[in-house]
Scaffold this active site. Structure first.
Site, PDB file in Angstrom:
ATOM      1  N   ARG A 147       2.763  -6.589  -7.234  1.00  0.00           N
ATOM      2  CA  ARG A 147       1.395  -6.083  -7.302  1.00  0.00           C
ATOM      3  C   ARG A 147       0.988  -5.974  -8.770  1.00  0.00           C
ATOM      4  O   ARG A 147       1.803  -5.559  -9.605  1.00  0.00           O
ATOM      5  CB  ARG A 147       1.336  -4.697  -6.644  1.00  0.00           C
ATOM      6  CG  ARG A 147      -0.071  -4.157  -6.504  1.00  0.00           C
ATOM      7  CD  ARG A 147      -0.079  -2.741  -5.945  1.00  0.00           C
ATOM      8  NE  ARG A 147      -0.010  -1.749  -7.002  1.00  0.00           N
ATOM      9  CZ  ARG A 147      -0.343  -0.460  -6.859  1.00  0.00           C
ATOM     10  NH1 ARG A 147      -0.756  -0.012  -5.668  1.00  0.00           N
ATOM     11  NH2 ARG A 147      -0.242   0.389  -7.853  1.00  0.00           N
ATOM     12  N   TYR A 159      -6.311   3.848 -12.370  1.00  0.00           N
ATOM     13  CA  TYR A 159      -5.332   3.891 -11.286  1.00  0.00           C
ATOM     14  C   TYR A 159      -4.295   2.771 -11.405  1.00  0.00           C
ATOM     15  O   TYR A 159      -4.642   1.610 -11.639  1.00  0.00           O
ATOM     16  CB  TYR A 159      -6.019   3.750  -9.902  1.00  0.00           C
ATOM     17  CG  TYR A 159      -5.009   3.417  -8.840  1.00  0.00           C
ATOM     18  CD1 TYR A 159      -4.188   4.421  -8.319  1.00  0.00           C
ATOM     19  CD2 TYR A 159      -4.791   2.107  -8.428  1.00  0.00           C
ATOM     20  CE1 TYR A 159      -3.202   4.122  -7.412  1.00  0.00           C
ATOM     21  CE2 TYR A 159      -3.802   1.800  -7.513  1.00  0.00           C
ATOM     22  CZ  TYR A 159      -3.010   2.810  -7.007  1.00  0.00           C
ATOM     23  OH  TYR A 159      -2.018   2.510  -6.121  1.00  0.00           O
ATOM     24  N   ASP A 220      -4.461  -3.770  -5.594  1.00  0.00           N
ATOM     25  CA  ASP A 220      -4.980  -2.606  -4.873  1.00  0.00           C
ATOM     26  C   ASP A 220      -6.329  -2.202  -5.485  1.00  0.00           C
ATOM     27  O   ASP A 220      -6.384  -1.807  -6.657  1.00  0.00           O
ATOM     28  CB  ASP A 220      -3.968  -1.455  -5.008  1.00  0.00           C
ATOM     29  CG  ASP A 220      -4.253  -0.292  -4.079  1.00  0.00           C
ATOM     30  OD1 ASP A 220      -5.387  -0.218  -3.554  1.00  0.00           O
ATOM     31  OD2 ASP A 220      -3.350   0.542  -3.872  1.00  0.00           O
ATOM     32  N   HIS A 222      -8.057   0.297  -4.370  1.00  0.00           N
ATOM     33  CA  HIS A 222      -8.053   1.756  -4.258  1.00  0.00           C
ATOM     34  C   HIS A 222      -9.426   2.342  -3.916  1.00  0.00           C
ATOM     35  O   HIS A 222      -9.870   3.319  -4.522  1.00  0.00           O
ATOM     36  CB  HIS A 222      -7.478   2.390  -5.538  1.00  0.00           C
ATOM     37  CG  HIS A 222      -6.471   3.454  -5.242  1.00  0.00           C
ATOM     38  ND1 HIS A 222      -6.730   4.787  -5.396  1.00  0.00           N
ATOM     39  CD2 HIS A 222      -5.216   3.381  -4.779  1.00  0.00           C
ATOM     40  CE1 HIS A 222      -5.670   5.488  -5.047  1.00  0.00           C
ATOM     41  NE2 HIS A 222      -4.736   4.651  -4.665  1.00  0.00           N
ATOM     42  N   GLU A 246      -5.974  -5.011  -1.386  1.00  0.00           N
ATOM     43  CA  GLU A 246      -5.786  -3.778  -0.613  1.00  0.00           C
ATOM     44  C   GLU A 246      -6.942  -2.798  -0.849  1.00  0.00           C
ATOM     45  O   GLU A 246      -7.456  -2.703  -1.965  1.00  0.00           O
ATOM     46  CB  GLU A 246      -4.463  -3.147  -1.072  1.00  0.00           C
ATOM     47  CG  GLU A 246      -4.188  -1.784  -0.479  1.00  0.00           C
ATOM     48  CD  GLU A 246      -2.949  -1.141  -1.096  1.00  0.00           C
ATOM     49  OE1 GLU A 246      -2.168  -1.835  -1.777  1.00  0.00           O
ATOM     50  OE2 GLU A 246      -2.782   0.063  -0.899  1.00  0.00           O
ATOM     51  N   GLU A 272      -3.647   3.034   4.131  1.00  0.00           N
ATOM     52  CA  GLU A 272      -2.688   4.049   3.657  1.00  0.00           C
ATOM     53  C   GLU A 272      -3.214   5.466   3.838  1.00  0.00           C
ATOM     54  O   GLU A 272      -2.420   6.394   3.963  1.00  0.00           O
ATOM     55  CB  GLU A 272      -2.285   3.794   2.196  1.00  0.00           C
ATOM     56  CG  GLU A 272      -3.398   4.074   1.192  1.00  0.00           C
ATOM     57  CD  GLU A 272      -2.983   3.791  -0.248  1.00  0.00           C
ATOM     58  OE1 GLU A 272      -2.326   2.773  -0.484  1.00  0.00           O
ATOM     59  OE2 GLU A 272      -3.325   4.596  -1.128  1.00  0.00           O
ATOM     60  N   ARG A 293      -1.666  -0.949   6.450  1.00  0.00           N
ATOM     61  CA  ARG A 293      -1.021  -0.291   5.312  1.00  0.00           C
ATOM     62  C   ARG A 293      -0.563   1.125   5.619  1.00  0.00           C
ATOM     63  O   ARG A 293      -0.232   1.877   4.688  1.00  0.00           O
ATOM     64  CB  ARG A 293      -2.023  -0.235   4.141  1.00  0.00           C
ATOM     65  CG  ARG A 293      -2.282  -1.537   3.475  1.00  0.00           C
ATOM     66  CD  ARG A 293      -1.094  -1.962   2.644  1.00  0.00           C
ATOM     67  NE  ARG A 293      -0.945  -1.131   1.463  1.00  0.00           N
ATOM     68  CZ  ARG A 293       0.226  -0.712   0.983  1.00  0.00           C
ATOM     69  NH1 ARG A 293       1.341  -1.003   1.593  1.00  0.00           N
ATOM     70  NH2 ARG A 293       0.274   0.006  -0.107  1.00  0.00           N
ATOM     71  N   GLU A 349       6.029  -2.217   0.691  1.00  0.00           N
ATOM     72  CA  GLU A 349       5.826  -1.688  -0.657  1.00  0.00           C
ATOM     73  C   GLU A 349       7.075  -0.914  -1.084  1.00  0.00           C
ATOM     74  O   GLU A 349       7.637  -0.145  -0.309  1.00  0.00           O
ATOM     75  CB  GLU A 349       4.615  -0.742  -0.689  1.00  0.00           C
ATOM     76  CG  GLU A 349       4.342  -0.214  -2.083  1.00  0.00           C
ATOM     77  CD  GLU A 349       3.099   0.670  -2.160  1.00  0.00           C
ATOM     78  OE1 GLU A 349       2.712   1.242  -1.128  1.00  0.00           O
ATOM     79  OE2 GLU A 349       2.532   0.774  -3.261  1.00  0.00           O
ATOM     80  N   TRP A 412     -11.298   7.929  -5.923  1.00  0.00           N
ATOM     81  CA  TRP A 412     -10.199   7.668  -6.850  1.00  0.00           C
ATOM     82  C   TRP A 412      -9.345   6.518  -6.346  1.00  0.00           C
ATOM     83  O   TRP A 412      -9.104   6.348  -5.208  1.00  0.00           O
ATOM     84  CB  TRP A 412      -9.316   8.909  -7.035  1.00  0.00           C
ATOM     85  CG  TRP A 412      -8.135   8.584  -7.901  1.00  0.00           C
ATOM     86  CD1 TRP A 412      -8.162   8.325  -9.232  1.00  0.00           C
ATOM     87  CD2 TRP A 412      -6.762   8.440  -7.492  1.00  0.00           C
ATOM     88  NE1 TRP A 412      -6.908   8.024  -9.688  1.00  0.00           N
ATOM     89  CE2 TRP A 412      -6.029   8.079  -8.638  1.00  0.00           C
ATOM     90  CE3 TRP A 412      -6.098   8.550  -6.259  1.00  0.00           C
ATOM     91  CZ2 TRP A 412      -4.646   7.844  -8.605  1.00  0.00           C
ATOM     92  CZ3 TRP A 412      -4.745   8.326  -6.211  1.00  0.00           C
ATOM     93  CH2 TRP A 412      -4.025   7.975  -7.382  1.00  0.00           C
TER      94      TRP A 412
HETATM   95  O1  EZ4 Z   1      -2.341   6.077  -4.688  1.00  0.00           O
HETATM   96  O2  EZ4 Z   1       0.453   7.052  -2.715  1.00  0.00           O
HETATM   97  O3  EZ4 Z   1      -0.661   1.422  -2.606  1.00  0.00           O
HETATM   98  N1  EZ4 Z   1      -0.323   2.481  -3.039  1.00  0.00           N
HETATM   99  C1  EZ4 Z   1      -1.144   3.467  -3.423  1.00  0.00           C
HETATM  100  C2  EZ4 Z   1      -0.501   4.740  -3.886  1.00  0.00           C
HETATM  101  C3  EZ4 Z   1      -1.387   5.954  -3.653  1.00  0.00           C
HETATM  102  C4  EZ4 Z   1      -0.546   7.209  -3.656  1.00  0.00           C
HETATM  103  C5  EZ4 Z   1      -1.385   8.442  -3.333  1.00  0.00           C
HETATM  104  O4  EZ4 Z   1      -0.560   9.539  -3.118  1.00  0.00           O
HETATM  105  O5  EZ4 Z   1      -2.345   3.296  -3.388  1.00  0.00           O
HETATM  106  O6  EZ4 Z   1      -0.161   4.615  -5.250  1.00  0.00           O
HETATM  107 CO    CO Z   2      -2.760   1.583  -2.130  1.00  0.00          CO
END
Ligand code: EZ4
Ligand code: CO
Length: 412
Positions: A147, A159, A220, A222, A246, A272, A293, A349, A412
Protein backbone atom coordinates in the site's frame (compact mmCIF):
# COMPACT_ATOMS: atom_id res chain seq x y z
CA UNK A 1 -18.85 -27.39 28.52
CA UNK A 2 -20.10 -24.64 30.85
CA UNK A 3 -18.54 -21.19 30.98
CA UNK A 4 -17.36 -20.35 34.49
CA UNK A 5 -15.66 -16.98 33.90
CA UNK A 6 -15.45 -14.15 31.39
CA UNK A 7 -12.71 -11.65 32.20
CA UNK A 8 -11.91 -8.43 30.37
CA UNK A 9 -8.26 -7.43 30.17
CA UNK A 10 -7.37 -3.91 28.99
CA UNK A 11 -3.66 -3.53 28.37
CA UNK A 12 -1.49 -0.98 26.63
CA UNK A 13 1.77 -2.51 25.42
CA UNK A 14 2.51 0.42 23.11
CA UNK A 15 -1.17 0.85 22.23
CA UNK A 16 -4.46 -0.08 23.87
CA UNK A 17 -6.10 -3.49 23.48
CA UNK A 18 -9.33 -4.95 24.88
CA UNK A 19 -9.19 -8.72 25.30
CA UNK A 20 -11.86 -11.08 26.62
CA UNK A 21 -10.86 -14.37 28.19
CA UNK A 22 -13.60 -16.99 28.54
CA UNK A 23 -12.89 -19.95 30.84
CA UNK A 24 -14.84 -23.22 30.90
CA UNK A 25 -15.39 -25.67 33.74
CA UNK A 26 -12.89 -28.04 32.06
CA UNK A 27 -10.21 -25.35 32.27
CA UNK A 28 -10.18 -24.60 28.54
CA UNK A 29 -9.76 -20.88 27.84
CA UNK A 30 -10.51 -18.82 24.76
CA UNK A 31 -9.45 -15.28 23.81
CA UNK A 32 -11.38 -12.66 21.88
CA UNK A 33 -10.43 -9.20 20.63
CA UNK A 34 -12.77 -6.27 21.38
CA UNK A 35 -10.37 -3.40 20.64
CA UNK A 36 -12.03 -0.24 19.32
CA UNK A 37 -9.41 2.43 18.69
CA UNK A 38 -9.97 5.45 20.97
CA UNK A 39 -13.12 3.93 22.55
CA UNK A 40 -11.55 0.98 24.38
CA UNK A 41 -13.13 1.67 27.78
CA UNK A 42 -16.64 1.76 26.30
CA UNK A 43 -16.20 -1.81 25.02
CA UNK A 44 -14.63 -2.84 28.33
CA UNK A 45 -17.67 -1.53 30.25
CA UNK A 46 -20.13 -3.11 27.77
CA UNK A 47 -18.41 -6.48 28.17
CA UNK A 48 -17.94 -6.28 31.92
CA UNK A 49 -21.36 -4.89 32.86
CA UNK A 50 -23.70 -6.28 30.21
CA UNK A 51 -22.14 -9.37 28.61
CA UNK A 52 -19.89 -11.24 31.06
CA UNK A 53 -22.73 -11.86 33.57
CA UNK A 54 -24.81 -13.45 30.77
CA UNK A 55 -21.99 -15.78 29.71
CA UNK A 56 -21.36 -17.46 33.04
CA UNK A 57 -23.31 -20.72 33.12
CA UNK A 58 -23.87 -20.87 29.33
CA UNK A 59 -22.68 -23.77 27.17
CA UNK A 60 -19.43 -22.60 25.50
CA UNK A 61 -20.18 -24.82 22.49
CA UNK A 62 -23.33 -22.92 21.45
CA UNK A 63 -21.61 -20.26 19.39
CA UNK A 64 -24.40 -19.36 16.96
CA UNK A 65 -27.00 -19.27 19.72
CA UNK A 66 -24.79 -17.05 21.90
CA UNK A 67 -24.15 -14.70 18.96
CA UNK A 68 -27.88 -14.36 18.28
CA UNK A 69 -28.63 -13.99 22.00
CA UNK A 70 -26.17 -11.10 22.37
CA UNK A 71 -27.14 -9.47 19.04
CA UNK A 72 -30.90 -9.96 18.73
CA UNK A 73 -31.48 -10.37 22.44
CA UNK A 74 -30.10 -6.92 23.32
CA UNK A 75 -32.86 -5.16 21.30
CA UNK A 76 -30.36 -2.25 20.76
CA UNK A 77 -28.42 -4.07 18.11
CA UNK A 78 -25.41 -3.06 16.00
CA UNK A 79 -23.03 -0.14 16.56
CA UNK A 80 -19.25 -0.34 16.90
CA UNK A 81 -19.14 -0.78 20.71
CA UNK A 82 -21.78 -3.52 20.80
CA UNK A 83 -20.36 -5.40 17.83
CA UNK A 84 -16.77 -5.30 19.10
CA UNK A 85 -18.07 -6.83 22.32
CA UNK A 86 -20.05 -9.51 20.44
CA UNK A 87 -16.93 -10.19 18.34
CA UNK A 88 -14.78 -10.69 21.45
CA UNK A 89 -17.21 -13.31 22.78
CA UNK A 90 -17.54 -15.03 19.40
CA UNK A 91 -13.77 -15.30 18.85
CA UNK A 92 -13.24 -16.65 22.36
CA UNK A 93 -15.90 -19.35 21.84
CA UNK A 94 -14.36 -20.41 18.49
CA UNK A 95 -10.95 -20.52 20.19
CA UNK A 96 -12.41 -22.83 22.85
CA UNK A 97 -14.21 -25.04 20.33
CA UNK A 98 -11.08 -25.49 18.21
CA UNK A 99 -8.89 -26.17 21.26
CA UNK A 100 -11.41 -28.74 22.53
CA UNK A 101 -11.44 -30.36 19.07
CA UNK A 102 -7.62 -30.44 19.07
CA UNK A 103 -7.42 -28.43 15.83
CA UNK A 104 -6.35 -25.07 14.51
CA UNK A 105 -9.51 -23.01 13.91
CA UNK A 106 -9.13 -23.07 10.11
CA UNK A 107 -9.81 -26.82 10.17
CA UNK A 108 -13.25 -26.20 11.70
CA UNK A 109 -13.91 -23.61 8.99
CA UNK A 110 -13.44 -26.20 6.25
CA UNK A 111 -9.67 -26.64 6.14
CA UNK A 112 -7.02 -24.81 4.15
CA UNK A 113 -7.83 -23.57 0.65
CA UNK A 114 -4.28 -22.24 0.14
CA UNK A 115 -0.76 -22.47 1.56
CA UNK A 116 -0.80 -18.96 3.03
CA UNK A 117 -2.54 -15.60 2.89
CA UNK A 118 -1.01 -12.92 0.63
CA UNK A 119 -0.31 -9.93 2.88
CA UNK A 120 0.16 -6.30 1.94
CA UNK A 121 2.56 -3.99 3.75
CA UNK A 122 2.40 -0.21 4.19
CA UNK A 123 4.93 1.93 2.40
CA UNK A 124 4.75 5.67 2.91
CA UNK A 125 6.81 8.82 2.79
CA UNK A 126 6.60 12.58 2.90
CA UNK A 127 7.81 12.77 -0.70
CA UNK A 128 8.52 10.45 -3.62
CA UNK A 129 12.16 9.57 -2.70
CA UNK A 130 11.04 8.56 0.82
CA UNK A 131 8.22 6.47 -0.63
CA UNK A 132 10.57 4.66 -3.03
CA UNK A 133 12.92 3.89 -0.11
CA UNK A 134 10.00 2.62 1.94
CA UNK A 135 8.84 0.33 -0.91
CA UNK A 136 12.41 -1.03 -1.21
CA UNK A 137 12.52 -1.72 2.53
CA UNK A 138 9.19 -3.59 2.36
CA UNK A 139 10.32 -5.67 -0.63
CA UNK A 140 13.47 -6.58 1.32
CA UNK A 141 11.23 -7.82 4.17
CA UNK A 142 9.48 -10.15 1.74
CA UNK A 143 6.23 -8.26 1.01
CA UNK A 144 4.69 -9.10 -2.36
CA UNK A 145 1.98 -6.42 -2.29
CA UNK A 146 2.30 -2.86 -0.99
CA UNK A 147 0.00 0.00 0.00
CA UNK A 148 1.28 3.46 -0.88
CA UNK A 149 0.39 6.57 1.16
CA UNK A 150 2.02 9.93 0.51
CA UNK A 151 2.57 13.30 2.10
CA UNK A 152 0.84 16.11 0.18
CA UNK A 153 2.77 19.28 -0.72
CA UNK A 154 1.59 22.11 1.54
CA UNK A 155 0.14 19.85 4.30
CA UNK A 156 2.07 19.16 7.51
CA UNK A 157 0.80 15.69 8.41
CA UNK A 158 -1.37 13.35 6.41
CA UNK A 159 -3.10 10.02 7.11
CA UNK A 160 -0.95 6.94 6.62
CA UNK A 161 2.46 8.60 6.46
CA UNK A 162 4.88 7.19 9.02
CA UNK A 163 7.46 9.41 10.61
CA UNK A 164 10.92 8.55 9.30
CA UNK A 165 12.53 5.81 11.37
CA UNK A 166 15.58 6.57 13.50
CA UNK A 167 18.65 4.56 12.41
CA UNK A 168 18.21 0.89 13.32
CA UNK A 169 14.54 1.39 14.23
CA UNK A 170 11.46 0.14 12.43
CA UNK A 171 9.45 2.49 10.28
CA UNK A 172 6.32 2.57 12.43
CA UNK A 173 2.94 4.09 11.73
CA UNK A 174 0.49 4.54 14.59
CA UNK A 175 -2.31 7.08 14.15
CA UNK A 176 -3.71 7.06 17.71
CA UNK A 177 -1.73 9.54 19.82
CA UNK A 178 -1.12 8.54 23.45
CA UNK A 179 -1.21 11.06 26.27
CA UNK A 180 -0.57 10.86 30.01
CA UNK A 181 -3.21 13.59 30.42
CA UNK A 182 -6.31 12.01 32.00
CA UNK A 183 -8.64 13.72 29.50
CA UNK A 184 -6.58 14.42 26.40
CA UNK A 185 -7.98 15.91 23.20
CA UNK A 186 -7.49 14.19 19.87
CA UNK A 187 -4.59 15.53 17.80
CA UNK A 188 -5.51 17.48 14.64
CA UNK A 189 -4.38 17.02 11.05
CA UNK A 190 -4.89 19.16 7.95
CA UNK A 191 -6.51 18.28 4.66
CA UNK A 192 -6.91 19.65 1.14
CA UNK A 193 -8.61 17.28 -1.30
CA UNK A 194 -7.70 19.23 -4.46
CA UNK A 195 -4.00 19.15 -3.56
CA UNK A 196 -4.32 15.41 -2.88
CA UNK A 197 -6.06 14.73 -6.21
CA UNK A 198 -3.31 16.60 -8.09
CA UNK A 199 -0.49 14.83 -6.28
CA UNK A 200 -1.41 11.12 -6.07
CA UNK A 201 -1.20 10.24 -9.80
CA UNK A 202 2.41 11.57 -9.81
CA UNK A 203 3.26 9.36 -6.85
CA UNK A 204 1.93 6.21 -8.53
CA UNK A 205 3.62 7.14 -11.80
CA UNK A 206 6.98 7.33 -9.99
CA UNK A 207 6.41 4.03 -8.13
CA UNK A 208 5.45 2.17 -11.33
CA UNK A 209 8.42 3.66 -13.16
CA UNK A 210 10.79 2.43 -10.45
CA UNK A 211 9.31 -0.99 -9.66
CA UNK A 212 7.60 -2.04 -12.91
CA UNK A 213 4.10 -3.32 -13.68
CA UNK A 214 4.04 -6.56 -11.63
CA UNK A 215 3.95 -5.44 -8.00
CA UNK A 216 0.36 -5.20 -6.63
CA UNK A 217 -0.12 -1.62 -5.36
CA UNK A 218 -2.93 -0.44 -3.08
CA UNK A 219 -4.07 2.95 -1.85
CA UNK A 220 -6.39 4.11 0.97
CA UNK A 221 -8.47 7.26 0.34
CA UNK A 222 -9.66 7.13 3.97
CA UNK A 223 -13.19 8.43 3.31
CA UNK A 224 -12.04 11.87 2.14
CA UNK A 225 -13.51 12.37 -1.32
CA UNK A 226 -16.92 13.23 -2.67
CA UNK A 227 -18.25 10.68 -5.20
CA UNK A 228 -17.22 12.79 -8.18
CA UNK A 229 -13.75 13.40 -6.74
CA UNK A 230 -13.35 9.66 -6.10
CA UNK A 231 -14.47 8.95 -9.66
CA UNK A 232 -11.77 11.29 -10.92
CA UNK A 233 -9.03 9.75 -8.77
CA UNK A 234 -10.06 6.24 -9.85
CA UNK A 235 -9.82 7.33 -13.49
CA UNK A 236 -6.51 9.14 -13.04
CA UNK A 237 -4.97 6.07 -11.36
CA UNK A 238 -6.12 3.59 -14.04
CA UNK A 239 -2.77 3.71 -15.91
CA UNK A 240 -1.02 2.48 -12.73
CA UNK A 241 -3.21 -0.63 -12.37
CA UNK A 242 -4.08 -0.51 -8.64
CA UNK A 243 -5.00 -3.69 -6.78
CA UNK A 244 -7.60 -1.52 -5.05
CA UNK A 245 -8.62 1.98 -4.08
CA UNK A 246 -9.91 1.76 -0.52
CA UNK A 247 -12.55 3.88 1.27
CA UNK A 248 -12.71 6.50 -1.45
CA UNK A 249 -15.92 8.11 -0.05
CA UNK A 250 -17.43 8.28 3.47
CA UNK A 251 -18.70 4.76 4.12
CA UNK A 252 -22.09 5.59 5.66
CA UNK A 253 -23.52 6.19 2.19
CA UNK A 254 -22.91 3.02 0.20
CA UNK A 255 -24.92 4.37 -2.76
CA UNK A 256 -22.13 6.94 -3.36
CA UNK A 257 -20.15 4.14 -4.96
CA UNK A 258 -22.70 3.82 -7.78
CA UNK A 259 -21.37 7.04 -9.24
CA UNK A 260 -17.71 6.09 -8.70
CA UNK A 261 -18.30 2.72 -10.33
CA UNK A 262 -19.85 4.29 -13.44
CA UNK A 263 -16.63 6.17 -14.12
CA UNK A 264 -13.69 3.94 -13.32
CA UNK A 265 -12.36 0.40 -13.61
CA UNK A 266 -10.01 0.88 -10.64
CA UNK A 267 -11.08 -1.88 -8.20
CA UNK A 268 -12.82 -0.60 -5.06
CA UNK A 269 -12.65 -1.77 -1.43
CA UNK A 270 -14.65 -0.53 1.56
CA UNK A 271 -15.90 -1.61 4.98
CA UNK A 272 -13.33 -1.17 7.78
CA UNK A 273 -15.69 1.10 9.73
CA UNK A 274 -18.73 -1.14 9.14
CA UNK A 275 -20.00 -3.09 12.12
CA UNK A 276 -22.62 -5.20 10.40
CA UNK A 277 -23.17 -7.15 7.24
CA UNK A 278 -26.19 -4.88 6.73
CA UNK A 279 -23.92 -1.82 6.43
CA UNK A 280 -22.92 -3.08 2.98
CA UNK A 281 -26.44 -2.29 1.73
CA UNK A 282 -26.42 -2.63 -2.08
CA UNK A 283 -22.61 -2.85 -2.34
CA UNK A 284 -22.58 -6.63 -2.80
CA UNK A 285 -25.83 -7.24 -4.67
CA UNK A 286 -25.08 -4.42 -7.16
CA UNK A 287 -21.41 -5.39 -7.38
CA UNK A 288 -20.28 -1.87 -6.49
CA UNK A 289 -17.09 -3.09 -4.77
CA UNK A 290 -14.45 -5.75 -5.38
CA UNK A 291 -13.21 -6.34 -1.80
CA UNK A 292 -14.84 -6.27 1.64
CA UNK A 293 -12.64 -4.55 4.24
CA UNK A 294 -14.38 -5.46 7.51
CA UNK A 295 -12.31 -6.44 10.53
CA UNK A 296 -13.28 -9.67 12.33
CA UNK A 297 -13.12 -7.58 15.52
CA UNK A 298 -15.57 -4.92 14.31
CA UNK A 299 -18.09 -6.88 12.26
CA UNK A 300 -19.08 -9.26 15.06
CA UNK A 301 -16.48 -12.03 15.08
CA UNK A 302 -15.74 -15.17 13.10
CA UNK A 303 -19.43 -16.08 12.86
CA UNK A 304 -20.40 -12.74 11.28
CA UNK A 305 -17.32 -12.51 9.07
CA UNK A 306 -17.91 -15.99 7.64
CA UNK A 307 -21.47 -14.98 6.69
CA UNK A 308 -20.25 -11.74 5.14
CA UNK A 309 -17.58 -13.52 3.10
CA UNK A 310 -20.06 -16.15 1.91
CA UNK A 311 -22.50 -13.43 0.84
CA UNK A 312 -19.62 -11.61 -0.89
CA UNK A 313 -18.65 -14.84 -2.68
CA UNK A 314 -22.13 -15.15 -4.17
CA UNK A 315 -21.53 -11.79 -5.86
CA UNK A 316 -17.94 -12.43 -6.93
CA UNK A 317 -16.50 -10.11 -4.27
CA UNK A 318 -13.33 -11.09 -2.40
CA UNK A 319 -11.94 -10.58 1.09
CA UNK A 320 -9.50 -7.88 2.19
CA UNK A 321 -9.75 -8.18 5.97
CA UNK A 322 -8.73 -5.09 7.94
CA UNK A 323 -5.47 -5.71 9.81
CA UNK A 324 -3.93 -2.53 11.26
CA UNK A 325 -2.10 -2.59 14.60
CA UNK A 326 -5.31 -1.59 16.40
CA UNK A 327 -6.59 -5.10 15.69
CA UNK A 328 -4.94 -7.13 18.47
CA UNK A 329 -2.92 -10.25 17.66
CA UNK A 330 -6.05 -12.21 18.70
CA UNK A 331 -8.19 -10.45 16.06
CA UNK A 332 -5.38 -10.86 13.55
CA UNK A 333 -5.19 -14.61 14.20
CA UNK A 334 -8.97 -14.90 13.70
CA UNK A 335 -8.56 -13.16 10.32
CA UNK A 336 -5.77 -15.52 9.27
CA UNK A 337 -7.81 -18.66 9.97
CA UNK A 338 -10.62 -17.27 7.79
CA UNK A 339 -8.13 -16.18 5.10
CA UNK A 340 -6.74 -19.69 4.88
CA UNK A 341 -10.14 -21.38 4.75
CA UNK A 342 -12.49 -19.32 2.57
CA UNK A 343 -12.50 -19.72 -1.21
CA UNK A 344 -12.94 -16.01 -2.00
CA UNK A 345 -9.79 -14.80 -0.25
CA UNK A 346 -8.36 -11.64 -1.82
CA UNK A 347 -5.57 -10.19 0.33
CA UNK A 348 -4.82 -9.60 4.03
CA UNK A 349 -3.70 -6.28 5.48
CA UNK A 350 -0.66 -6.76 7.71
CA UNK A 351 1.04 -4.24 9.94
CA UNK A 352 3.31 -6.14 12.37
CA UNK A 353 2.72 -5.49 16.06
CA UNK A 354 5.55 -4.08 18.15
CA UNK A 355 7.87 -6.24 20.28
CA UNK A 356 6.13 -4.86 23.35
CA UNK A 357 2.71 -5.97 22.10
CA UNK A 358 4.12 -9.43 21.41
CA UNK A 359 5.37 -9.65 25.02
CA UNK A 360 1.73 -9.57 26.11
CA UNK A 361 0.26 -11.57 23.23
CA UNK A 362 2.16 -14.80 22.52
CA UNK A 363 1.42 -15.46 18.87
CA UNK A 364 2.22 -18.42 16.65
CA UNK A 365 1.28 -17.07 13.21
CA UNK A 366 4.08 -16.68 10.69
CA UNK A 367 5.03 -14.31 7.85
CA UNK A 368 7.25 -15.85 5.21
CA UNK A 369 7.88 -14.84 1.60
CA UNK A 370 5.00 -12.40 1.73
CA UNK A 371 2.48 -14.96 3.01
CA UNK A 372 0.86 -15.15 6.44
CA UNK A 373 -0.10 -18.48 8.04
CA UNK A 374 -2.05 -18.90 11.30
CA UNK A 375 0.06 -21.98 12.29
CA UNK A 376 -1.28 -25.37 13.37
CA UNK A 377 -1.47 -24.49 17.05
CA UNK A 378 -4.88 -25.58 18.38
CA UNK A 379 -7.52 -22.86 18.59
CA UNK A 380 -6.65 -19.35 17.41
CA UNK A 381 -3.00 -19.85 18.36
CA UNK A 382 -2.60 -16.80 20.61
CA UNK A 383 -2.22 -16.69 24.41
CA UNK A 384 -2.18 -13.68 26.71
CA UNK A 385 0.52 -13.27 29.38
CA UNK A 386 -1.33 -11.74 32.35
CA UNK A 387 1.81 -10.59 34.15
CA UNK A 388 3.08 -8.81 31.07
CA UNK A 389 -0.38 -7.28 30.47
CA UNK A 390 -0.43 -5.93 34.05
CA UNK A 391 2.84 -4.08 33.38
CA UNK A 392 1.14 -2.01 30.64
CA UNK A 393 -1.99 -0.30 32.02
CA UNK A 394 -4.40 1.68 29.82
CA UNK A 395 -3.13 4.99 28.42
CA UNK A 396 -5.68 7.40 26.86
CA UNK A 397 -5.08 7.65 23.10
CA UNK A 398 -7.18 9.13 20.32
CA UNK A 399 -7.23 9.07 16.55
CA UNK A 400 -6.72 12.49 14.93
CA UNK A 401 -9.46 14.88 13.90
CA UNK A 402 -9.09 16.32 10.40
CA UNK A 403 -9.64 19.95 9.38
CA UNK A 404 -9.60 21.65 6.02
CA UNK A 405 -7.11 24.51 5.70
CA UNK A 406 -9.92 26.98 6.58
CA UNK A 407 -10.63 25.11 9.82
CA UNK A 408 -13.72 23.14 8.76
CA UNK A 409 -13.89 19.65 10.31
CA UNK A 410 -13.44 17.00 7.60
CA UNK A 411 -13.58 13.18 7.56
CA UNK A 412 -10.26 11.84 8.84
O1 EZ4 B 1 -7.07 4.27 10.02
O2 EZ4 B 1 -7.24 1.23 11.86
O3 EZ4 B 1 -6.63 0.54 6.19
N1 EZ4 B 1 -6.35 0.83 7.31
C1 EZ4 B 1 -6.75 1.93 7.96
C2 EZ4 B 1 -6.32 2.07 9.39
C3 EZ4 B 1 -7.30 2.89 10.21
C4 EZ4 B 1 -7.11 2.59 11.68
C5 EZ4 B 1 -8.14 3.33 12.54
O4 EZ4 B 1 -8.09 2.87 13.84
O5 EZ4 B 1 -7.43 2.75 7.38
O6 EZ4 B 1 -5.03 2.63 9.43
CO1 CO C 1 -8.25 1.84 5.60
Amino acid sequence: MKIIAADVIVSSPGRNFVTLRVTTEDGVTGLGDGTLNGRELAVEAYLREHVAPLLVGRDAGRIEDTWQYLYRGAYWRRGPVTMAAVAAVDMALWDIKAKAAGMPLYQLLGGASRTGALAYGHASGRDVPEILDSVRAHLAQGYRAIRIQSGIPGLDSVYGVASPAAPGQRYDYEPARRSQDAHPRPPEEQWDTRAYLRHMPRVFEAVREEFGPELPLLHDGHHRMTPIQAARLGKDLEPYDLFWLEDCTPAEDPTALRLVRQHTTTPLAIGEVFNSLHDYGPLLSERLIDYVRSAVTHVGGVTAMRKLLDLAAVHGVKSGIHGPTDISPVGMAAALHLDLAVHNFGIQEYMPHTERTLEVFRTSFTFEDGLLHPSDTHGLGVELDDEAAARFPYVPAYLPVNRLTDGTVHDW
